[in-house]
Design an enzyme around this catalytic site. Structure first.
Site, PDB file in Angstrom:
ATOM      1  N   LYS A  42     -20.130   6.737  -6.440  1.00  0.00           N
ATOM      2  CA  LYS A  42     -19.405   5.740  -7.197  1.00  0.00           C
ATOM      3  C   LYS A  42     -17.917   6.054  -7.310  1.00  0.00           C
ATOM      4  O   LYS A  42     -17.085   5.182  -7.539  1.00  0.00           O
ATOM      5  CB  LYS A  42     -19.974   5.674  -8.623  1.00  0.00           C
ATOM      6  CG  LYS A  42     -21.405   5.262  -8.722  1.00  0.00           C
ATOM      7  CD  LYS A  42     -21.856   5.271 -10.199  1.00  0.00           C
ATOM      8  CE  LYS A  42     -23.323   5.045 -10.344  1.00  0.00           C
ATOM      9  NZ  LYS A  42     -23.773   5.253 -11.744  1.00  0.00           N
ATOM     10  N   GLY A  43     -17.564   7.320  -7.196  1.00  0.00           N
ATOM     11  CA  GLY A  43     -16.228   7.777  -7.569  1.00  0.00           C
ATOM     12  C   GLY A  43     -15.059   7.071  -6.911  1.00  0.00           C
ATOM     13  O   GLY A  43     -13.996   6.933  -7.509  1.00  0.00           O
ATOM     14  N   ASP A  99     -13.113   9.941  -3.525  1.00  0.00           N
ATOM     15  CA  ASP A  99     -12.313  10.097  -4.747  1.00  0.00           C
ATOM     16  C   ASP A  99     -11.614  11.450  -4.762  1.00  0.00           C
ATOM     17  O   ASP A  99     -10.409  11.544  -4.953  1.00  0.00           O
ATOM     18  CB  ASP A  99     -13.174   9.908  -6.005  1.00  0.00           C
ATOM     19  CG  ASP A  99     -14.433  10.784  -6.034  1.00  0.00           C
ATOM     20  OD1 ASP A  99     -14.749  11.455  -5.013  1.00  0.00           O
ATOM     21  OD2 ASP A  99     -15.122  10.802  -7.073  1.00  0.00           O
ATOM     22  N   ASP A 102     -13.225  18.643  -3.339  1.00  0.00           N
ATOM     23  CA  ASP A 102     -13.176  19.845  -4.159  1.00  0.00           C
ATOM     24  C   ASP A 102     -13.567  21.032  -3.261  1.00  0.00           C
ATOM     25  O   ASP A 102     -12.727  21.574  -2.547  1.00  0.00           O
ATOM     26  CB  ASP A 102     -14.152  19.612  -5.319  1.00  0.00           C
ATOM     27  CG  ASP A 102     -14.162  20.707  -6.351  1.00  0.00           C
ATOM     28  OD1 ASP A 102     -13.168  21.430  -6.464  1.00  0.00           O
ATOM     29  OD2 ASP A 102     -15.174  20.855  -7.066  1.00  0.00           O
ATOM     30  N   LYS A 130      -8.338  19.292  -4.220  1.00  0.00           N
ATOM     31  CA  LYS A 130      -8.120  20.573  -4.903  1.00  0.00           C
ATOM     32  C   LYS A 130      -8.172  21.668  -3.850  1.00  0.00           C
ATOM     33  O   LYS A 130      -9.233  22.274  -3.630  1.00  0.00           O
ATOM     34  CB  LYS A 130      -9.221  20.821  -5.934  1.00  0.00           C
ATOM     35  CG  LYS A 130      -9.202  19.914  -7.142  1.00  0.00           C
ATOM     36  CD  LYS A 130     -10.362  20.296  -8.058  1.00  0.00           C
ATOM     37  CE  LYS A 130     -10.467  19.391  -9.248  1.00  0.00           C
ATOM     38  NZ  LYS A 130     -11.718  19.609  -9.998  1.00  0.00           N
ATOM     39  N   VAL A 152     -10.819  16.422 -13.668  1.00  0.00           N
ATOM     40  CA  VAL A 152     -10.107  15.183 -13.971  1.00  0.00           C
ATOM     41  C   VAL A 152     -11.073  13.997 -14.069  1.00  0.00           C
ATOM     42  O   VAL A 152     -12.134  13.990 -13.443  1.00  0.00           O
ATOM     43  CB  VAL A 152      -9.018  14.881 -12.914  1.00  0.00           C
ATOM     44  CG1 VAL A 152      -7.897  15.901 -12.976  1.00  0.00           C
ATOM     45  CG2 VAL A 152      -9.597  14.838 -11.504  1.00  0.00           C
ATOM     46  N   ASP A 158     -15.683  10.343 -13.062  1.00  0.00           N
ATOM     47  CA  ASP A 158     -16.439  10.339 -14.322  1.00  0.00           C
ATOM     48  C   ASP A 158     -16.547  11.708 -14.964  1.00  0.00           C
ATOM     49  O   ASP A 158     -16.301  12.743 -14.336  1.00  0.00           O
ATOM     50  CB  ASP A 158     -17.869   9.861 -14.054  1.00  0.00           C
ATOM     51  CG  ASP A 158     -18.700  10.919 -13.328  1.00  0.00           C
ATOM     52  OD1 ASP A 158     -18.215  11.450 -12.302  1.00  0.00           O
ATOM     53  OD2 ASP A 158     -19.814  11.242 -13.788  1.00  0.00           O
ATOM     54  N   ARG A 164     -14.913   6.344 -16.030  1.00  0.00           N
ATOM     55  CA  ARG A 164     -14.507   5.857 -14.704  1.00  0.00           C
ATOM     56  C   ARG A 164     -13.490   4.719 -14.822  1.00  0.00           C
ATOM     57  O   ARG A 164     -12.687   4.497 -13.922  1.00  0.00           O
ATOM     58  CB  ARG A 164     -15.723   5.339 -13.926  1.00  0.00           C
ATOM     59  CG  ARG A 164     -16.718   6.426 -13.516  1.00  0.00           C
ATOM     60  CD  ARG A 164     -17.719   5.840 -12.525  1.00  0.00           C
ATOM     61  NE  ARG A 164     -18.888   6.683 -12.362  1.00  0.00           N
ATOM     62  CZ  ARG A 164     -18.964   7.704 -11.507  1.00  0.00           C
ATOM     63  NH1 ARG A 164     -17.936   8.030 -10.772  1.00  0.00           N
ATOM     64  NH2 ARG A 164     -20.078   8.404 -11.410  1.00  0.00           N
TER      65      ARG A 164
HETATM   66  P1  5GP Z   1     -17.103  18.643  -3.232  1.00  0.00           P
HETATM   67  O1  5GP Z   1     -18.349  18.286  -2.513  1.00  0.00           O
HETATM   68  O2  5GP Z   1     -15.842  18.466  -2.402  1.00  0.00           O
HETATM   69  O3  5GP Z   1     -17.155  20.016  -3.844  1.00  0.00           O
HETATM   70  O4  5GP Z   1     -17.006  17.750  -4.491  1.00  0.00           O
HETATM   71  C1  5GP Z   1     -16.814  16.414  -4.454  1.00  0.00           C
HETATM   72  C2  5GP Z   1     -17.421  15.755  -5.654  1.00  0.00           C
HETATM   73  O5  5GP Z   1     -17.408  16.600  -6.835  1.00  0.00           O
HETATM   74  C3  5GP Z   1     -16.600  14.562  -6.011  1.00  0.00           C
HETATM   75  O6  5GP Z   1     -16.999  13.421  -5.291  1.00  0.00           O
HETATM   76  C4  5GP Z   1     -16.829  14.461  -7.502  1.00  0.00           C
HETATM   77  O7  5GP Z   1     -17.996  13.735  -7.759  1.00  0.00           O
HETATM   78  C5  5GP Z   1     -17.057  15.893  -7.976  1.00  0.00           C
HETATM   79  N1  5GP Z   1     -15.819  16.469  -8.549  1.00  0.00           N
HETATM   80  C6  5GP Z   1     -15.145  17.551  -8.118  1.00  0.00           C
HETATM   81  N2  5GP Z   1     -14.067  17.797  -8.898  1.00  0.00           N
HETATM   82  C7  5GP Z   1     -14.066  16.830  -9.841  1.00  0.00           C
HETATM   83  C8  5GP Z   1     -13.199  16.517 -10.940  1.00  0.00           C
HETATM   84  O8  5GP Z   1     -12.194  17.173 -11.235  1.00  0.00           O
HETATM   85  N3  5GP Z   1     -13.541  15.438 -11.701  1.00  0.00           N
HETATM   86  C9  5GP Z   1     -14.639  14.653 -11.433  1.00  0.00           C
HETATM   87  N4  5GP Z   1     -14.868  13.615 -12.235  1.00  0.00           N
HETATM   88  N5  5GP Z   1     -15.467  14.924 -10.413  1.00  0.00           N
HETATM   89  C10 5GP Z   1     -15.182  15.974  -9.619  1.00  0.00           C
END
Ligand code: 5GP
Length: 179
Positions: A42-43, A99, A102, A130, A152, A158, A164
């Site tokens: 959803k992000g 969105d 990370d 990030k 964030v 969310d 959101r």
């Molecule tokens: P990754 O798979 O790159 O570690 O993480 C991606 C997902 O982690 C994003 O789509 C999101 O859902 C969640 N996420 C990572 N950091 C944040 C943040 O600072 N805020 C929010 N709301 N979600 C995050």
């Protein structure tokens, strides 16, 4: 009860200006291509809607939804695609719209999974990144904003499925009392 306070980190004006730039860049890069813009729900819903309207070439729109196990305040290590694309992306130029990247796990998983459908190309555009948290080696082709390692919310992102709809991006501070 927990009380949640958000300090703005990216304002609506900054967001608007940056998305306009990204739209121009993507328009240039994808002119003449068979272009599919794929939003990761959803992000990415708010970013996607604004970005799509900043891109000035014909394109197909499509979406997929992912979840990851565990608390959404952390990347848990397991990504699951809960809805599929409806468009056939074979031989098309696909741009995934996320969105936030990370650890990079979600983006890496999605690129790998969609590559099996044999698109002509597949690239990633994320509103936020990030870089300090990256543990998975994935190429991110378009980044709206690089942000520090803070949680964030807003503009599609969310905390426990809320916030959101905040029209700007805020750093989440959680103060818990035990009520
Ligand atoms: P990754 O798979 O790159 O570690 O993480 C991606 C997902 O982690 C994003 O789509 C999101 O859902 C969640 N996420 C990572 N950091 C944040 C943040 O600072 N805020 C929010 N709301 N979600 C995050």
């Amino acid at each position: 009860m927990e009380r949640i306070f958000g300090r703005p980190i990216v304002t609506q004006e900054e967001m608007r200006a940056r998305i306009r730039e990204l739209g121009k860049q993507i328009t240039t890069d994808y002119t003449g291509k068979d272009f599919v813009l794929v939003g990761v729900l959803k992000g990415a819903y708010a970013f996607y809607a604004d970005l799509a309207r900043a891109i000035r070439i014909p394109m197909r729109v499509d979406f997929l939804m992912v979840t990851s196990d565990g608390s959404r305040a952390k990347t848990s290590g397991k990504v699951k695609m809960v809805t599929e694309l409806t468009e056939d992306i074979k031989d098309k130029d696909v741009l995934l719209v996320e969105d936030i990247v990370d650890s990079g796990l979600t983006a890496q998983y999605l690129v790998k999974t969609l590559a099996k459908k044999k698109p002509r190309s597949i690239k990633v555009c994320t509103l936020l990144s990030k870089p300090d948290r990256r543990t998975n080696n994935v190429t991110i082709d378009y980044v709206g904003f690089k942000i520090p390692n803070k949680y964030v919310v807003g503009y599609g992102l969310d905390y426990q499925q809320k916030y959101r709809n905040l029209p700007y991006l805020a750093v989440l501070d959680i103060e818990g009392d035990q009520e």
